[in-house]
Scaffold this motif. Structure first.
Motif, PDB file in Angstrom:
ATOM      1  N   ASP A  29       0.846  -1.193   0.000  1.00  0.00           N
ATOM      2  CA  ASP A  29       0.000   0.000   0.000  1.00  0.00           C
ATOM      3  C   ASP A  29       0.881   1.244   0.000  1.00  0.00           C
ATOM      4  O   ASP A  29       1.991   1.216   0.516  1.00  0.00           O
ATOM      5  CB  ASP A  29      -0.884   0.028   1.252  1.00  0.00           C
ATOM      6  CG  ASP A  29      -2.044  -0.946   1.146  1.00  0.00           C
ATOM      7  OD1 ASP A  29      -2.135  -1.635   0.117  1.00  0.00           O
ATOM      8  OD2 ASP A  29      -2.839  -1.012   2.106  1.00  0.00           O
ATOM      9  N   ASP A  38       0.335   3.961   1.611  1.00  0.00           N
ATOM     10  CA  ASP A  38       0.188   4.810   2.796  1.00  0.00           C
ATOM     11  C   ASP A  38       1.120   4.434   3.944  1.00  0.00           C
ATOM     12  O   ASP A  38       0.944   4.888   5.065  1.00  0.00           O
ATOM     13  CB  ASP A  38      -1.270   4.782   3.266  1.00  0.00           C
ATOM     14  CG  ASP A  38      -1.742   3.356   3.556  1.00  0.00           C
ATOM     15  OD1 ASP A  38      -0.889   2.441   3.540  1.00  0.00           O
ATOM     16  OD2 ASP A  38      -2.944   3.171   3.782  1.00  0.00           O
ATOM     17  N   GLN A  54       1.236   1.810   5.586  1.00  0.00           N
ATOM     18  CA  GLN A  54       0.645   0.908   6.589  1.00  0.00           C
ATOM     19  C   GLN A  54       1.288  -0.472   6.494  1.00  0.00           C
ATOM     20  O   GLN A  54       1.121  -1.300   7.367  1.00  0.00           O
ATOM     21  CB  GLN A  54      -0.871   0.812   6.409  1.00  0.00           C
ATOM     22  CG  GLN A  54      -1.590   1.997   7.031  1.00  0.00           C
ATOM     23  CD  GLN A  54      -3.087   1.821   7.055  1.00  0.00           C
ATOM     24  OE1 GLN A  54      -3.699   1.502   6.035  1.00  0.00           O
ATOM     25  NE2 GLN A  54      -3.684   2.035   8.208  1.00  0.00           N
ATOM     26  N   ARG A 101      -2.382   5.407   8.791  1.00  0.00           N
ATOM     27  CA  ARG A 101      -1.826   5.817   7.502  1.00  0.00           C
ATOM     28  C   ARG A 101      -0.861   6.979   7.676  1.00  0.00           C
ATOM     29  O   ARG A 101      -1.069   7.804   8.551  1.00  0.00           O
ATOM     30  CB  ARG A 101      -2.882   6.413   6.577  1.00  0.00           C
ATOM     31  CG  ARG A 101      -4.033   5.726   6.214  1.00  0.00           C
ATOM     32  CD  ARG A 101      -4.865   6.618   5.304  1.00  0.00           C
ATOM     33  NE  ARG A 101      -5.151   5.801   4.148  1.00  0.00           N
ATOM     34  CZ  ARG A 101      -4.596   5.972   2.991  1.00  0.00           C
ATOM     35  NH1 ARG A 101      -3.776   6.971   2.782  1.00  0.00           N
ATOM     36  NH2 ARG A 101      -4.865   5.157   2.014  1.00  0.00           N
TER      37      ARG A 101
HETATM   38 MG    MG Z   1      -4.267   1.892   4.222  1.00  0.00          MG
END
Ligand code: MG
Ligand code: UDP
Length: 312
Positions: free
Chosen positions: A94, A96, A98, A201
């Motif tokens: 991802d 972000d 994460q 995030r």
């Molecule tokens: Mg995320």
């Protein structure tokens, strides 16, 4: 020298992308004797994600981007990314942050040295997520495990490093409604699990709404299970059984010379006919479901090793 492709689905990630690029590049530089390529897939963002991606690829030729004509969803973005990745190993991450980049060296170790085909992150908790979503997700995975006869757990996400063989197997799954967690589980292969803690995030907001999560859940169930249609048959058979019980009761009453209301036979008949119809709808459903699964053109088997060809 091994090439590692980092596939990143991006939907409105203008704020997280620079952070992501910086963090991941730093970690990848620490893995000796490898080269990295980034495959960013812009999933029809309507912020400045594309500008950010263009400037990244201008500064660093290892950065590639593919931009969708509209928002096709994360599953489609992952497929496109894997399809264009050239690496001996591919990671899905991802944008972000994460998915902790710090796990990447251990993942590479697992797939390149320890003989695993795949090394996946396993999220131990769901910190930073709403209580309702947390509860619904957990319940969903309990149900789907039972219905699909495939291993899919709550903490297992898309964050994983795979070897070329596994990536190619995933690309052979041509179905349109792609449910990645089911696909990972379907193709099999030896997976090592690395636990990590969920974090908030890096920037921006989650793209999931309750509605999209619900649609995702329905996709997951109907792409990998025909259990719902079996339910029709089961309900039908139960109705027929109920009708039988009522019939026996009625006959016993007659035997005992007790009065039996005409309503009883009426209800009995309705239950019986309804039950028979439901069972047959279920049976027809089974044929349609088989056809539906066939139409996915999934590979019938996936070979991992043979003396006739070498791996990778
Ligand atoms: Mg995320
Ligand atoms: N994403 C995407 N298309 C979408 C929704 C999300 O490519 O339609 C990407 C998003 O940019 C991020 C990843 O999928 O890189 C995970 O999304 P998000 O962080 O919103 O999901 P969550 O972490 O809340 O499950």
């Amino acid at each position: 020298m091994d090439k590692i492709s980092i596939v990143v689905p991006c939907y409105n990630e203008e704020e997280s992308l620079p952070l992501f690029y910086r963090e991941v590049s730093k970690v990848m530089e620490g893995i000796p004797d490898t080269e990295t390529e980034f495959i960013f897939v812009d999933d029809g963002s309507n912020d400045h994600t594309m500008e950010v991606l263009k400037s990244l690829s201008y500064k660093d030729p290892r950065c590639n981007y593919f931009s969708f004509s509209r928002n096709f969803g994360k599953e489609a973005a992952m497929y496109a990314g894997l399809k264009h990745a050239k690496g001996d190993y591919c990671v899905i991450m991802d944008a972000d942050l994460q998915h902790p980049p710090a796990l990447l060296p251990a993942m590479y170790e697992a797939v390149s040295q320890e003989g695993y085909d795949c090394c996946a992150g396993f999220r131990e908790d769901r910190e930073g997520e709403g209580k309702l979503r947390n509860f619904l997700s957990r319940s969903f995975y309990k149900v789907i495990q039972k219905m699909c006869r495939l291993e899919m757990s709550d903490g297992a996400g898309d964050f994983r490093m795979m070897n070329r063989l596994m990536v190619d197997s995933i690309l052979k799954m041509k179905e349109y409604n792609r449910y990645m967690k089911g696909i990972f589980s379907f193709v099999g292969f030896e997976t090592k699990w690395l636990p990590f803690r969920n974090v908030e995030r890096a920037a921006g907001q989650t793209k999931w709404t309750l509605k999209s999560l619900f649609r995702y859940a329905i996709d997951g169930i109907f792409s990998f299970s025909t259990a719902p249609i079996t339910l029709a048959s089961i309900v039908g058979v139960l109705l027929v059984l109920a009708a039988l019980v009522i019939s026996i009761y009625g006959l016993v009453q007659i035997g005992l010379d007790a009065p039996v209301s005409g309503w009883l036979w009426m209800t009995d008949l309705i239950l019986f006919l309804g039950g028979i119809q439901m069972s047959f709808i279920g049976i027809i459903g089974q044929y349609i479901a088989k056809d539906y699964m066939e139409n996915k053109n999934r590979p019938i088997y996936i070979i991992k090793e043979s003396n006739r060809f070498r791996r990778n």
